[in-house]
Design an enzyme around this catalytic site. Structure first.
Site, PDB file in Angstrom:
ATOM      1  N   CYS A 190       3.891   7.130  -9.658  1.00 38.43           N
ATOM      2  CA  CYS A 190       4.803   7.539  -8.529  1.00 38.43           C
ATOM      3  C   CYS A 190       5.937   7.616  -9.192  1.00 38.43           C
ATOM      4  CB  CYS A 190       4.354   6.669  -7.282  1.00 38.43           C
ATOM      5  SG  CYS A 190       4.692   4.885  -7.702  1.00 38.43           S
ATOM      6  N   TYR A 220      15.183  20.730 -10.474  1.00 43.70           N
ATOM      7  CA  TYR A 220      14.960  20.579  -9.046  1.00 43.70           C
ATOM      8  C   TYR A 220      15.756  19.587  -8.469  1.00 43.70           C
ATOM      9  CZ  TYR A 220      11.965  16.690 -10.157  1.00 43.70           C
ATOM     10  OH  TYR A 220      11.285  15.505 -10.573  1.00 43.70           O
ATOM     11  N   ARG A 258       9.241  24.079 -17.990  1.00 43.72           N
ATOM     12  CA  ARG A 258       9.763  24.381 -16.720  1.00 43.72           C
ATOM     13  C   ARG A 258      10.533  23.384 -16.192  1.00 43.72           C
ATOM     14  NH1 ARG A 258       6.548  22.027 -12.958  1.00 43.72           N
ATOM     15  NH2 ARG A 258       4.246  21.789 -13.424  1.00 43.72           N
ATOM     16  N   TYR A 268       3.173  14.072 -21.178  1.00 43.73           N
ATOM     17  CA  TYR A 268       3.032  15.115 -19.973  1.00 43.73           C
ATOM     18  C   TYR A 268       2.950  16.571 -20.653  1.00 43.73           C
ATOM     19  CZ  TYR A 268       2.907  17.275 -15.478  1.00 43.73           C
ATOM     20  OH  TYR A 268       2.910  18.213 -14.272  1.00 43.73           O
ATOM     21  N   HIS A 273      -2.074  13.169 -16.004  1.00 42.86           N
ATOM     22  CA  HIS A 273      -2.801  14.200 -15.139  1.00 42.86           C
ATOM     23  C   HIS A 273      -3.934  14.872 -16.290  1.00 42.86           C
ATOM     24  CE1 HIS A 273       0.385  13.071 -12.877  1.00 42.86           C
ATOM     25  NE2 HIS A 273       1.253  14.115 -13.164  1.00 42.86           N
ATOM     26  N   ASP A 284       1.188  10.248  -7.302  1.00 37.80           N
ATOM     27  CA  ASP A 284       2.212  11.158  -7.777  1.00 37.80           C
ATOM     28  C   ASP A 284       3.226  11.275  -6.861  1.00 37.80           C
ATOM     29  OD1 ASP A 284       3.242  12.739  -9.647  1.00 37.80           O
ATOM     30  OD2 ASP A 284       2.650  14.641  -8.486  1.00 37.80           O
TER      31      ASP A 284
END
Length: 293
Positions: free
Chosen positions: A28, A45, A126, A152, A176, A244
């Site tokens: 998380c 972001y 990204r 990742y 993941h 997450d």
């Protein structure tokens, strides 16, 4: 980039499945609060604040006891927000940092003291502009005793990353599952490649996480359950689980966290498997001092 995004559910359901006492949400994040912990100038972001109070309230709502807080890419290599959340957890959180590869031993020791137990390398283009493998490898060789490296990446670069990952001298944890195409099923090309990678060394762990990201069929994410359950069964001593939350970049498909928790018995159907997934395995990585020898 001025519009701040909300990528989490405002009123998540209470899961039908109740985790065992001591269960750990092992993936998380926290965002900000921005006024106290500004986001990185390189952030791809800009989220609204999702601080430790919100995280711990969700932990309790979902029936978990502890968190592993992974430094979010929007905070770059300034780990202050994650360290702050760990400090406010009353010993119920540990963390994974993102660092400049030139970090000093003294600064690594300070991160350890603050509750960090690993570092994360992100290869999603990204989200990050630069992922220098040579420098990453150098810092991986200088980590405090007992740390690991979280990586990742997406499935299409697994083979490209193999030589780099093979050279890392500490345990690996793959976020993941390396983002396989779960619609291929448990015997699809992506899962076969990931299984071959897991077979290459016995200290590679993975997170059976993010059906909302990986399964385009949508909630209840049946393709994810079908593809991932056999992987959990076959590598049950090397698998972790996490919400997450607050689901970075998922503002267009915000998952209900209660439904995410209800995935647990579908990928780990026995009490024994659930205990490994939610307690035994994350305790070994993040609270080893509490684990009997």
């Amino acid at each position: 980039m001025t519009d701040r995004i909300i990528s989490w559910h405002g009123n998540p359901s209470r899961p039908r499945y109740r985790p065992p006492a001591g269960a750990i949400d092992a993936h998380c994040h926290v965002f900000g609060p921005m006024a106290e912990f500004p986001f990185s100038a390189k952030a791809k972001y800009l989220p609204e604040d999702a601080g430790p109070d919100m995280l711990f309230a969700l932990r309790d709502h979902l029936g978990f006891a502890r968190n592993v807080i992974v430094q979010a890419s929007c905070h770059g290599t300034d780990n202050a927000a994650t360290l702050d959340a760990i400090a406010k957890s009353n010993g119920k959180a540990r963390g994974v940092a993102v660092v400049n590869p030139s970090i000093s031993e003294a600064d690594l020791a300070a991160l350890h003291e603050g509750g960090m137990r690993g570092i994360r390398f992100n290869f999603l283009k990204r989200l990050v502009d630069d992922a220098p493998k040579d420098k990453f490898l150098d810092v991986a060789k200088r980590l405090p005793k007992g740390w690991h490296v979280v990586i990742y990446f997406e499935a299409d670069i697994l083979e490209e990353l193999r030589p780099f990952m093979d050279a890392i001298p500490v345990p690996l944890v793959i976020d993941h599952m390396g983002r396989p195409d779960v619609t291929q099923g448990p015997d699809g090309a992506d899962m076969k490649a990931f299984r071959a990678f897991l077979e290459s060394r016995d200290d590679i762990w993975f997170k059976a996480t993010c059906p909302d990201r990986l399964d385009p069929t949508g909630d209840p994410w049946n393709a994810f359950a079908d593809a991932v359950a056999p992987l959990v069964a076959d590598y049950q001593d090397r698998v972790l689980w996490g919400t997450d939350w607050p689901h970075p970049n998922m503002q267009d498909a915000v998952p209900d966290d209660g439904h995410l928790v209800d995935m647990i018995p579908r990928i780990a159907p026995t009490v024994e498997l659930q205990r490994k997934l939610l307690i035994d395995n994350p305790m070994r990585l993040y609270w080893p001092e509490e684990v009997g020898s």
